[in-house]
Design a protein around this motif. Structure first.
Motif, PDB file in Angstrom:
ATOM      1  N   CYS A   1      17.951 -11.770  61.353  1.00 26.01           N
ATOM      2  CA  CYS A   1      17.186 -12.086  60.139  1.00 26.01           C
ATOM      3  C   CYS A   1      15.843 -12.750  60.422  1.00 26.01           C
ATOM      4  O   CYS A   1      15.197 -13.279  59.506  1.00 26.01           O
ATOM      5  CB  CYS A   1      18.004 -12.984  59.195  1.00 26.01           C
ATOM      6  SG  CYS A   1      19.564 -12.250  58.669  1.00 26.01           S
ATOM      7  N   VAL A   2      15.399 -12.759  61.698  1.00 23.33           N
ATOM      8  CA  VAL A   2      14.094 -13.337  62.040  1.00 23.33           C
ATOM      9  C   VAL A   2      12.996 -12.344  61.661  1.00 23.33           C
ATOM     10  O   VAL A   2      13.083 -11.151  61.995  1.00 23.33           O
ATOM     11  CB  VAL A   2      14.014 -13.687  63.539  1.00 23.33           C
ATOM     12  CG1 VAL A   2      12.602 -14.161  63.906  1.00 23.33           C
ATOM     13  CG2 VAL A   2      15.037 -14.757  63.890  1.00 23.33           C
ATOM     14  N   ALA A   3      11.958 -12.823  60.978  1.00 24.27           N
ATOM     15  CA  ALA A   3      10.831 -11.969  60.605  1.00 24.27           C
ATOM     16  C   ALA A   3       9.998 -11.668  61.841  1.00 24.27           C
ATOM     17  O   ALA A   3       9.658 -12.570  62.619  1.00 24.27           O
ATOM     18  CB  ALA A   3       9.986 -12.659  59.548  1.00 24.27           C
ATOM     19  N   THR A   4       9.641 -10.379  62.058  1.00 23.68           N
ATOM     20  CA  THR A   4       8.913  -9.982  63.268  1.00 23.68           C
ATOM     21  C   THR A   4       7.829  -8.954  62.939  1.00 23.68           C
ATOM     22  O   THR A   4       7.856  -8.295  61.898  1.00 23.68           O
ATOM     23  CB  THR A   4       9.856  -9.351  64.307  1.00 23.68           C
ATOM     24  OG1 THR A   4      10.349  -8.101  63.794  1.00 23.68           O
ATOM     25  CG2 THR A   4      11.029 -10.265  64.622  1.00 23.68           C
ATOM     26  N   TYR A   5       6.885  -8.830  63.885  1.00 27.48           N
ATOM     27  CA  TYR A   5       5.906  -7.740  63.887  1.00 27.48           C
ATOM     28  C   TYR A   5       5.979  -7.088  65.258  1.00 27.48           C
ATOM     29  O   TYR A   5       5.665  -7.725  66.275  1.00 27.48           O
ATOM     30  CB  TYR A   5       4.487  -8.265  63.636  1.00 27.48           C
ATOM     31  CG  TYR A   5       3.407  -7.225  63.886  1.00 27.48           C
ATOM     32  CD1 TYR A   5       3.169  -6.199  62.984  1.00 27.48           C
ATOM     33  CD2 TYR A   5       2.630  -7.260  65.050  1.00 27.48           C
ATOM     34  CE1 TYR A   5       2.187  -5.249  63.210  1.00 27.48           C
ATOM     35  CE2 TYR A   5       1.635  -6.322  65.283  1.00 27.48           C
ATOM     36  CZ  TYR A   5       1.430  -5.318  64.363  1.00 27.48           C
ATOM     37  OH  TYR A   5       0.458  -4.366  64.596  1.00 27.48           O
ATOM     38  N   LYS A   6       6.428  -5.868  65.325  1.00 31.11           N
ATOM     39  CA  LYS A   6       6.608  -5.151  66.598  1.00 31.11           C
ATOM     40  C   LYS A   6       7.407  -5.988  67.589  1.00 31.11           C
ATOM     41  O   LYS A   6       7.081  -6.041  68.787  1.00 31.11           O
ATOM     42  CB  LYS A   6       5.245  -4.753  67.178  1.00 31.11           C
ATOM     43  CG  LYS A   6       4.493  -3.708  66.351  1.00 31.11           C
ATOM     44  CD  LYS A   6       3.214  -3.261  67.023  1.00 31.11           C
ATOM     45  CE  LYS A   6       2.524  -2.155  66.218  1.00 31.11           C
ATOM     46  NZ  LYS A   6       1.279  -1.682  66.863  1.00 31.11           N
ATOM     47  N   GLY A   7       8.401  -6.685  67.096  1.00 40.60           N
ATOM     48  CA  GLY A   7       9.271  -7.485  67.955  1.00 40.60           C
ATOM     49  C   GLY A   7       8.829  -8.919  68.164  1.00 40.60           C
ATOM     50  O   GLY A   7       9.607  -9.744  68.658  1.00 40.60           O
ATOM     51  N   ALA A   8       7.573  -9.264  67.794  1.00 40.37           N
ATOM     52  CA  ALA A   8       7.066 -10.634  67.930  1.00 40.37           C
ATOM     53  C   ALA A   8       7.390 -11.403  66.653  1.00 40.37           C
ATOM     54  O   ALA A   8       7.102 -10.935  65.548  1.00 40.37           O
ATOM     55  CB  ALA A   8       5.564 -10.635  68.187  1.00 40.37           C
ATOM     56  N   ALA A   9       7.997 -12.596  66.796  1.00 42.13           N
ATOM     57  CA  ALA A   9       8.469 -13.356  65.635  1.00 42.13           C
ATOM     58  C   ALA A   9       7.329 -13.981  64.850  1.00 42.13           C
ATOM     59  O   ALA A   9       6.270 -14.310  65.401  1.00 42.13           O
ATOM     60  CB  ALA A   9       9.434 -14.441  66.094  1.00 42.13           C
TER      61      ALA A   9
END
Length: 303
Positions: free
Chosen positions: A275-283
C-alpha cells in the motif's frame, strides 16, 4: 344566204356576261399572284434564316477556338508558377486539364525570379541567430515536475451546486489555506474529511468546478469501486515536500495543460503490494519522516 337580224343578235354573246367572265378571270389571276407573292416571301425568309444560322455557327466555332486558346495560355502560365493541374470538364463535355487553385507548397513551388534592378544594392545577409535549446521542462517528464506537498484538510463541506463534490479549505504551508474541490462524496464520509492529513498536488492550473475555483488536488489511491486518500507519514507537517529517490529536480511553478505533463506521469503512479504510494517503484517520501501510503488499497492506481 340571208340571216335575219334578230337571229344575229341572239347568237352574239352578251357584253355584260363577257365583262363578268373577264372580271372573274382577273380575280382568279389576282388570287394566284397573291399566293405566289406569299410563297416568294416564305422562301426569302427561309433563305435568310439559313444564312443567319450559318453565320452564327461560324461565329460560335470562332469563339470556341478563342476560348481554347485562352485556356491553353492560362494553363501554361499556371504551370510556370508550379501550380498543380486538375481535370475539369471542357466546353465540349470532355475532360480538360486546368490549374489547381491551391498555392504550391514551399518544397515544390517554382517561383519566377523578380526582375533584376542593377541600381538597387543587394541587401546584406543577416546572420542567423542560434535557436535557444529546448528547456529542461520540455525534455524531462517525470514525477519531479509535480509539486506534491503534505497538507491538512481543515474543513470540508458539500458543494452548493454539485452533490458529488466537497469544497475543502486546505493548509499546504502557505499564509492562507487553499480552496480545493474534490469528487469524494461517494467514497469518503464528510466527518472523515475534517482536520485530516493528506498529500496535495499544488501546481495544477487552477480550474473552476461548478462555479468554485479549485487550487490543488487531493491525491488518492483509486479503483473503479474504491478511493482512499493517501496518508503522509507520521510527524509530517503541512508544506513539506514529497520527493522520490532517483528523481531529483524542482517542480514546475505551474503545469502547462498543453504539455500534458500530468497525463504522462499519472499512469506510473501506483501503490505497491504494501500500500506504499510509488512512482516507477520509487516511494512517495517525506525526508526524515517516512513514506506515504493508502490505508488498505494495494496495487492500485493513484490520481
Amino acid at each position: 344566204m340571208f340571216v335575219p337580224r334578230f337571229l344575229v343578235k341572239m347568237s352574239s354573246p352578251n357584253p355584260l356576261v363577257r365583262l363578268q367572265q373577264r372580271a372573274d378571270e382577273a380575280d382568279r389571276l389576282i388570287e394566284y399572284l397573291k399566293q405566289q407573292v406569299q410563297l416568294l416571301k416564305g422562301k426569302a425568309i427561309a433563305q435568310a434564316g439559313v444564312k443567319e444560322e450559318k453565320k452564327l455557327l461560324v461565329e460560335n466555332a470562332k469563339l470556341k477556338q478563342d476560348i481554347d486558346a485562352l485556356k491553353k495560355q492560362l494553363l501554361e502560365k499556371e504551370k510556370s508558377r508550379g501550380v498543380l493541374d486538375v481535370a475539369v470538364p471542357s466546353v465540349e463535355g470532355g475532360v480538360q486539364c486546368l490549374s489547381h487553385a491551391a498555392p504550391p507548397t514551399p518544397a515544390t513551388a517554382v517561383q519566377s525570379p523578380p526582375p533584376k534592378d542593377d541600381n538597387k544594392k543587394k541587401p546584406e545577409k543577416k546572420e542567423k541567430k542560434p535557436q535557444p535549446a529546448a528547456g529542461l521542462e520540455d525534455i524531462k517528464v517525470d514525477v519531479s515536475r509535480l509539486d506534491l506537498r503534505v497538507g491538512r484538510i481543515l474543513t470540508a463541506e458539500k458543494h452548493p451546486d454539485a452533490d458529488s463534490l466537497y469544497v475543502e479549505q486546505v493548509d499546504v504551508g502557505e499564509p492562507s489555506p487553499r480552496t480545493v474541490v474534490s469528487g469524494l462524496v461517494k467514497h469518503i464520509p464528510l466527518e472523515q474529511m475534517q482536520n485530516r492529513m493528506a498529500v496535495l498536488m499544488c501546481n495544477l492550473k487552477p480550474a473552476k468546478m461548478r462555479g468554485v475555483t479549485s487550487q490543488a488536488m487531493v491525491m488518492c489511491a483509486s479503483s473503479p469501486d474504491k478511493v482512499e486518500i493517501l496518508d503522509p507519514p507520521g510527524g509530517a507537517v503541512p508544506g513539506e515536500r514529497v520527493t522520490f529517490n532517483g528523481f531529483p529536480g524542482e517542480p514546475d511553478k505551474e503545469l502547462n495543460p498543453k504539455k500534458k505533463v500530468w497525463e504522462q506521469i499519472q499512469p506510473d503512479l501506483r501503490t505497491d503490494g504494501e500500500c506504499v504510494a510509488t512512482y516507477k517503484g520509487a516511494a512517495f517520501e517525506v525526508a526524515g519522516k517516512g513514506v506515504c501510503r493508502a490505508q488498505t488499497m494495494s496495487n492500485s492506481g493513484i490520481k
